[in-house]
Design an enzyme around this catalytic site. Structure first.
Site: not given
Ligand code: ATP
Ligand code: MG
Length: 554
Positions: A35, A260, A270
Site C-alpha cells: 500500500e 510476519r 508504517k
Molecule cells: P504495516 O503493518 O507495516 O503497515 P502492511 O501489511 O499494512 O504493513 P502493506 O503495504 O500492505 O503493509 O504490505 C505489503 C506486503 O508486505 C503484504 O503482502 C504484507 O503481508 C507484507 N508485509 C508487511 N509487513 C510485513 C512483515 N512484518 N513481515 C512480512 N511481510 C510483511
Molecule cells: Mg496493509
C-alpha cells in the site's frame, strides 16, 4: 535459477513445488502488493524476497502492484520510494500495476454481485454496523437494509458513484452470513464513499473498494497463482475465495499465509514509523535508526546482507520475533572482506611525541584489509603530533589495563611503540594532551623483537587528519518498555543517536556517499549521503565489530 544462492526451502515453496510438479500450476505468478502509504521496512523485504525468489526459481513472474485503494493515506512519494527500494534489493518486476487501474472492473464486478442478490447497500452508521456485527461469541444480526431489492441496490450504488451522498452515508456490503463464526464473513463492506483526491485517478471516483474486495480481484485479473500474505489474513481467506468465485473471475489464485517478521527493539508498522517521521523523532523515513529499507541503506546495509538475512530467518506459519542483532551478523559477514580497514579516532586526545623531529612527516605502509590481501596497501603519515582515542588512556588504570597510562608503553598500529611520559590537564583537571616518547627501533614491519607490549592502539596523524563526524546508534526503542503499557513514543531510547567529532586518515577526503569502511577497533561505517559535505565526511556506524550474539543459537 540462481546457482550462487540455492533455494532455502520453506512450507510455501514446498506447496509451489508440489503445484508445479503435479501440473496444477503451469507458470508460477506472484506479486508484491504494498500500500503506498509509507516506506518499505525490513518486514516487507521478507515478503519481497519470498515472492520474487520463489517465482524466479520456477521461471515464473512477479508483479509489483500498488494496493492504492485508500486515497487519503497514499502518496506518489511512497510509490517512488517503494520502486527504488525493491530495485535496490536486486529484484525486477514483470509488470508494474496499480489496483486503481482496475477500478472500473471492480465496479462492474460489484454490479454483478448486486444483480445476483449477493450485495446490498446499507445505510447504517458505522456504530450501528458494529453493534449488529456481533462478537466472537455472539452471532451477528441482519441489517434492516439487507433485503433491499436488486433495483434499489443498483440505483443507490450508481448514485453513490455519481457523488450524491456524503462520506459515510452508505456502503456496499456483501450478503454472506451474519451468523458465520468467522466475523470476516458477516456481510463485509465492499465499497465505501470517500470524496478524496486519488494520486492516480484524481477525482474520477468518490467510492473506493475495500482491500478484501480489491485484493482477490486484482490477483485474479493479473493471473496470480500464489497470493502470499501474512497471517492476519488467514480469516479473510474464505472471503478471498468467495469474491473470486461469485465475481466469476476466470483465474483462481489461492492465498497462502506466513508469519510476519518482527524485530526486537523497534517498531515495524508504517503508521508508527510515519509518526516518528512526522513528530521529528527521526530525520526522515531514511533515518539510519529506522527499520526501513531506506534507513538500513543509509546506515550502510547492503542488499546482499538484507536478502541473506531474509533467506536465513526462514518462512514459517508461526509468529516470531527475530533479534535485531541477527541483521548485524549478516552485514558483518558481508563487509568483512570488502570494506577497507582504516583508522579513525572518534573521541580525540592529542599526543605529542617529544623525541620525534619537529616538522618531519614520514609515510608508513598499511595494508587495507589483513584478511584480503588483494585490497592492497596505502601510505599513512606519521609525525610528532597524533590523535589517539580518549578511551585508550587512563591516568589511574585498574590491573590488567594494557592501553596507555603514565609510564606504560603501547604499540601504535602500523607505526612505533610509544611510552607515556607526561599528562597535561586543563584548569578543570581534564586530560587534554599526553607527552610521549617513541622508540625508532620498534617500527612496524622492521622485524623488531627486542620487547613486547600488550596493547595496540589506533591513531591518526594530526596535521593531515580529516575532521569527521561519527554517528553511533542504539536501538530506537528501549527494550521491553513497550510491554509496560506505555505508548511506543514514550519508549524511545534517549541514546539512540550519539554524534561524535573526531578524525579520519587523509585519503578519506575522497570517500563518496555510502562508501563503507572498517575503522580499526570501532566497527563498520558508511558515509552518510545526507549530512556529508565536501569539507566534512559524516560516517554512520553500521555495526560494531563483535558481539556476544551467536546467530546459531538465536
Ligand atoms: P504495516 O503493518 O507495516 O503497515 P502492511 O501489511 O499494512 O504493513 P502493506 O503495504 O500492505 O503493509 O504490505 C505489503 C506486503 O508486505 C503484504 O503482502 C504484507 O503481508 C507484507 N508485509 C508487511 N509487513 C510485513 C512483515 N512484518 N513481515 C512480512 N511481510 C510483511
Ligand atoms: Mg496493509
Amino acid at each position: 535459477m540462481d546457482t550462487k544462492n540455492p533455494p532455502v526451502s520453506n512450507f510455501i515453496r514446498a506447496i509451489i513445488v508440489d503445484d508445479v510438479e503435479s501440473g496444477r500450476t503451469q507458470q508460477v505468478a506472484t506479486r508484491f502488493p504494498p500500500e503506498p502509504n509509507g516506506y518499505l521496512h525490513i518486514g516487507h523485504a521478507k515478503s519481497i524476497c519470498l515472492n520474487f525468489e520463489v517465482a524466479d526459481e520456477f521461471r515464473g513472474r512477479t508483479n509489483l502492484r500498488f494496493d492504492d485503494t485508500n486515497p487519503v493515506k497514499e502518496d506518489t512519494e511512497y510509490v517512488d520510494s517503494i520502486q527504488e527500494d525493491v530495485r535496490w534489493l536486486g529484484f525486477e518486476w514483470e509488470e508494474l500495476r496499480f489496483a486503481s487501474d482496475y477500478f472500473e472492473e471492480f465496479y462492474e464486478r460489484a454490479l454483478l454481485l448486486i444483480r445476483k442478490g449477493l450485495a446490498y447497500i446499507d445505510d447504517s452508521t458505522v456504530e450501528e454496523m458494529r453493534e449488529l456485527r456481533g462478537t466472537l461469541t455472539q452471532r451477528g444480526v441482519n441489517s434492516p437494509y439487507r433485503d433491499r431489492s436488486v433495483e434499489q441496490n443498483l440505483d443507490l450504488f450508481a448514485r453513490m458513484r455519481a457523488g450524491e451522498f456524503p462520506n459515510g452515508a452508505r456502503v456496499l456490503r456483501a450478503k454472506i452470513d451474519m451468523s458465520s463464526p468467522n466475523i470476516t464473513l458477516r456481510d463485509p463492506v465492499l465499497y465505501r464513499i470517500s470524496h478524496a483526491h486519488h494520486h492516480r485517478t484524481g477525482d474520477a471516483w468518490c467510492i473506493y473498494p475495500m482491500y478484501d474486495f480489491a485484493h482477490p480481484l486484482s490477483d485474479a485479473i493479473e493471473g496470480i497463482t500464489h497470493s502470499i500474505c501474512t497471517l492476519e489474513f488467514e480469516d479473510h481467506r474464505p472471503l478471498y475465495d468467495w469474491a473470486i468465485e461469485h465475481c466469476e473471475m476466470e483465474a483462481r489464485p489461492r492465498q497462502y499465509e506466513f508469519g510476519r517478521l518482527n524485530l526486537t527493539n523497534t517498531v515495524m508498522s508504517k503508521r508508527k514509523l510515519k509518526q516518528l517521521v512526522d513528530e521529528g523523532v527521526v530525520d526522515g523515513w531514511d533515518d539510519p535508526r529506522m527499520p526501513t529499507i531506506s534507513g538500513l541503506r543509509r546506515k550502510g546495509f547492503t542488499p546482499g546482507a538484507i536478502v541473506t538475512f531474509c533467506r536465513e530467518i526462514g518462512v514459517a506459519r508461526a509468529y516470531s520475533v527475530v533479534d535485531e542483532q541477527m541483521l548485524d551478523h549478516f552485514i558483518r559477514e558481508d563487509l568483512k572482506l570488502k570494506a577497507p580497514r582504516t583508522m579513525a579516532v572518534v573521541r580525540p586526545l592529542k599526543v605529542v611525541i617529544t623525541n620525534y623531529p619537529e616538522g618531519q612527516v614520514e609515510w608508513l605502509e598499511a595494508e587495507n584489509n589483513n584478511e584480503n590481501e588483494a585490497m592492497g596497501t596505502r601510505q599513512i603519515p606519521f609525525s610528532r603530533e597524533i590523535y589517539i582515542e580518549q578511551d585508550d588512556f587512563m591516568e589511574n588504570p585498574p590491573a590488567k589495563y594494557f592501553r596507555l597510562f603514565p609510564g606504560n608503553e603501547v604499540r601504535l598500529k602500523h607505526a612505533y611503540f610509544i611510552k607515556c611520559e607526561e599528562v597535561i590537564k586543563n584548569e578543570s583537571g581534564e586530560v587534554v594532551e599526553l607527552r610521549c616518547t617513541y622508540d625508532v627501533e620498534t617500527k612496524s614491519g622492521s622485524g623488531f623483537t627486542g620487547r613486547k607490549v600488550k596493547g595496540t592502539l589506533h591513531w591518526v596523524e594530526a596535521s593531515h587528519a580529516v575532521p569527521a563526524e561519527f554517528r553511533h546508534f542504539e536501538p530506537l526503542i528501549a527494550s521491553e518498555a513497550e510491554e509496560d503499557g506505555k505508548s511506543f513514543l514514550e519508549c524511545i531510547n534517549p541514546n539512540s543517536l550519539q554524534v561524535l567529532d573526531g578524525f579520519v586518515e587523509p585519503e578519506m577526503k575522497n570517500a563518496a556517499a555510502s562508501d563503507k569502511f572498517q575503522f580499526f577497533r570501532h566497527g563498520y561505517y558508511s558515509v552518510d549521503p545526507k549530512f556529508t559535505s565536501s569539507e566534512r565526511p559524516v560516517f554512520n556506524r553500521v555495526v560494531s565489530l563483535k558481539s556476544s550474539f551467536d546467530p546459531s543459537k538465536a
